[in-house]
Scaffold this active site. Structure first.
Site, PDB file in Angstrom:
ATOM      1  N   HIS A  22     103.740 175.506 111.659  1.00  0.00           N
ATOM      2  CA  HIS A  22     101.944 176.229 112.615  1.00  0.00           C
ATOM      3  C   HIS A  22     102.416 176.845 114.103  1.00  0.00           C
ATOM      4  O   HIS A  22     102.050 177.189 114.463  1.00  0.00           O
ATOM      5  CB  HIS A  22     101.280 175.313 112.503  1.00  0.00           C
ATOM      6  CG  HIS A  22     101.219 174.487 110.757  1.00  0.00           C
ATOM      7  ND1 HIS A  22     100.838 173.211 110.636  1.00  0.00           N
ATOM      8  CD2 HIS A  22     100.231 175.555 109.661  1.00  0.00           C
ATOM      9  CE1 HIS A  22     100.501 173.517 109.443  1.00  0.00           C
ATOM     10  NE2 HIS A  22     100.090 174.421 108.976  1.00  0.00           N
ATOM     11  N   ARG A  80     101.919 168.154 103.847  1.00  0.00           N
ATOM     12  CA  ARG A  80     101.715 167.439 101.970  1.00  0.00           C
ATOM     13  C   ARG A  80     103.006 166.730 102.237  1.00  0.00           C
ATOM     14  O   ARG A  80     102.953 165.688 101.857  1.00  0.00           O
ATOM     15  CB  ARG A  80     101.545 168.257 101.363  1.00  0.00           C
ATOM     16  CG  ARG A  80     100.887 169.199 100.711  1.00  0.00           C
ATOM     17  CD  ARG A  80     100.640 169.883  99.291  1.00  0.00           C
ATOM     18  NE  ARG A  80      99.097 169.709  99.141  1.00  0.00           N
ATOM     19  CZ  ARG A  80      99.000 171.332  98.930  1.00  0.00           C
ATOM     20  NH1 ARG A  80      99.649 172.634  99.448  1.00  0.00           N
ATOM     21  NH2 ARG A  80      97.399 171.758  98.669  1.00  0.00           N
ATOM     22  N   GLN A 121     106.810 181.936 106.157  1.00  0.00           N
ATOM     23  CA  GLN A 121     107.253 182.320 104.677  1.00  0.00           C
ATOM     24  C   GLN A 121     107.732 180.705 103.879  1.00  0.00           C
ATOM     25  O   GLN A 121     108.542 180.834 102.922  1.00  0.00           O
ATOM     26  CB  GLN A 121     108.964 182.580 105.280  1.00  0.00           C
ATOM     27  CG  GLN A 121     108.705 184.017 105.626  1.00  0.00           C
ATOM     28  CD  GLN A 121     108.536 185.214 104.214  1.00  0.00           C
ATOM     29  OE1 GLN A 121     108.407 184.795 103.344  1.00  0.00           O
ATOM     30  NE2 GLN A 121     109.154 186.528 104.370  1.00  0.00           N
TER      31      GLN A 121
END
Lengths: 301, 301
Positions: free
Chosen positions: B43, B193, B154
């Site tokens: 991010h 995750r 991506q």
């Protein structure tokens, strides 16, 4: 008045207008009147409303193929670009957007905008996929023009409800302005499709407005007409006309478009009530409607 | 850095920033980085890219319930608002949009934005309805922020392809900027995750990047690897790891996401080729991918 056939040219024009006025510290208001052309006094009323509320008025004319079913009137939908441009000029539009099908759909769209529930009844039931085509093309037009206000006729009351739902759900930064139905002196709701009517069908078609306006008079006179009675009355009035083939007579809440109990008194409903009809005369399908408020006052006629 | 939890407050801020700069004759560029929070270096790379290209950088953090299936990890999706805000501040975001579910969905949405075909394979097949939730919420965020540029990692290559398709089809006035996958030193693609992984699963998960990067080396070395061989090699490499349960190994064109012939040599394809894997470790599902250009050069790794 400027005429644009390409998306990029229209965008460049809008950006330059916005920048010019922003230099003076002002964000201009843009009004969009999306149409399929063959303009009549109903469209003119939308343009006048837009003209009164915006700095910049954009009229779009596009016969959107993806909102027509395979057996509908896409190919013969009436067109008259010259007359449309004259009307737009007369009503003070600043820009007319007249894209080709190739400009709007250079390749078949894989993306669709769908509004569920509201599209399952009325015209949505008679014309499967119609509203998906409408909400998809209106999304495209909104993204191209980025209007502050967008104007829709209440003759397509379900369309206005569906688009308002889409705008709320997807947080489009636009105000949807529904505008009253415009009628001929004899009551016929203006529609580009009226041109299809033979003189006999044109005369027979008066049964639509007559059935609705009779109901309106009763409600305004204080009669406690129920949903079931209203529906029966309208069906009876229309059925007397042998040229008329009823597609639907529906009485639903507005703008939620939910079914109502047959025993519900129209004037006592907690929401506004839409009484909508679709009737075929030969190959021509016409729609009309009235909206009854809970105070028993009929509006949008 | 400003933090907004309400749509109207964010809109007011953006309008005032835009008006202030427009007074000086300049339209500012706004970059949007849409995320589900629990931010990591992937991010951060999006924020840095956005910072370099825009006057105003908006980070959104919203764990979007409608993109999770009934048996997925919505309830336990990791959250750390304090750390997210620190990272956003450090990377120079101007505004963070942190809406509640009630703010984004005050009533259940009746409107959905759907991208067909591109969503039928890969994660779209494993997670029915997932991409409809993604395109719907991204449409909402685009309408709220009205960015000039929007940044997507991506790692979710299919998501980037689906959103690019939506933007093109619906004429959103925004440039989609796909950004390379960021990896740990040992190759593991960064993901919020990853926090779910036990140390054993964390170690086992290296099989994803290893299988892909091995293939990449072969292609870069000029080996004429076919689609069928590549698929077999990856499945073989992953299957050696007993903790790994393959969800899919797919080799498709990019960004069209069309199926390819097994005999097609990767480096000779006419489009870019996406090699994407999804693998479960216990309850944790991880994805990873590489993209091979037609010149045999692997990119976006």
């Amino acid at each position: 008045m400027k005429v644009f056939r390409e998306i990029n040219e229209l965008r460049t024009y809008l950006k330059s207008e916005r920048l010019a006025s922003a230099r003076q510290g002002k964000f201009i208001q843009t009004g969009l009147v999306p149409t399929m052309g063959y303009l009549h006094e109903g469209h003119a009323s939308l343009l006048r409303k837009a003209r009164g509320e915006n700095d910049l008025v954009v009229l779009s004319i596009f016969v959107n193929p993806i909102q027509f079913g395979p057996n509908e009137d896409l190919d013969k939908y009436p067109r008259d670009e010259k007359n449309d441009l004259q009307l737009a000029e007369r009503e003070g539009a600043d820009a007319v957007f007249l894209p080709s099908v190739e400009e709007m759909y250079p390749v078949p769209t894989k993306t669709k905008v769908l509004v569920q529930q509201l599209t399952s009844r009325l015209c949505g039931a008679s014309r499967p996929g119609h509203f998906d085509g409408v909400t998809t093309v209106v999304s495209k037009l909104m993204h191209i023009v980025q209007p502050d206000n967008a104007y829709f006729g209440q003759k397509d009351a379900q369309q206005a409800a569906v688009i308002s739902q889409m705008v709320a759900d997807l947080n489009f930064d636009v105000r949807i302005v529904p505008c009253p139905i415009v009628r001929e002196k004899d009551g016929l709701a203006l529609s580009s499709r009226n041109v299809y009517l033979s003189p006999e069908d044109r005369n027979a078609a008066l049964v639509l407005s007559r059935s609705l306006l009779t109901l309106q008079s009763k409600v305004e006179a204080g009669e406690a007409v129920t949903v079931g009675q209203a529906s029966e009355d309208i069906i009876h009035t229309i059925s007397v006309e042998p040229r008329a083939l009823i597609d639907y007579v529906e009485i639903v809440t507005f703008p939620g478009l939910s079914a109502m109990e047959p025993g519900q008194v129209l004037a006592e409903a907690e929401e506004e009530v839409l009484i909508a009809v679709a009737v075929k005369f030969g190959n021509t399908r016409l729609i009309d409607n009235i909206i009854v408020t809970k105070k028993g006052e009929a509006i949008h006629v």
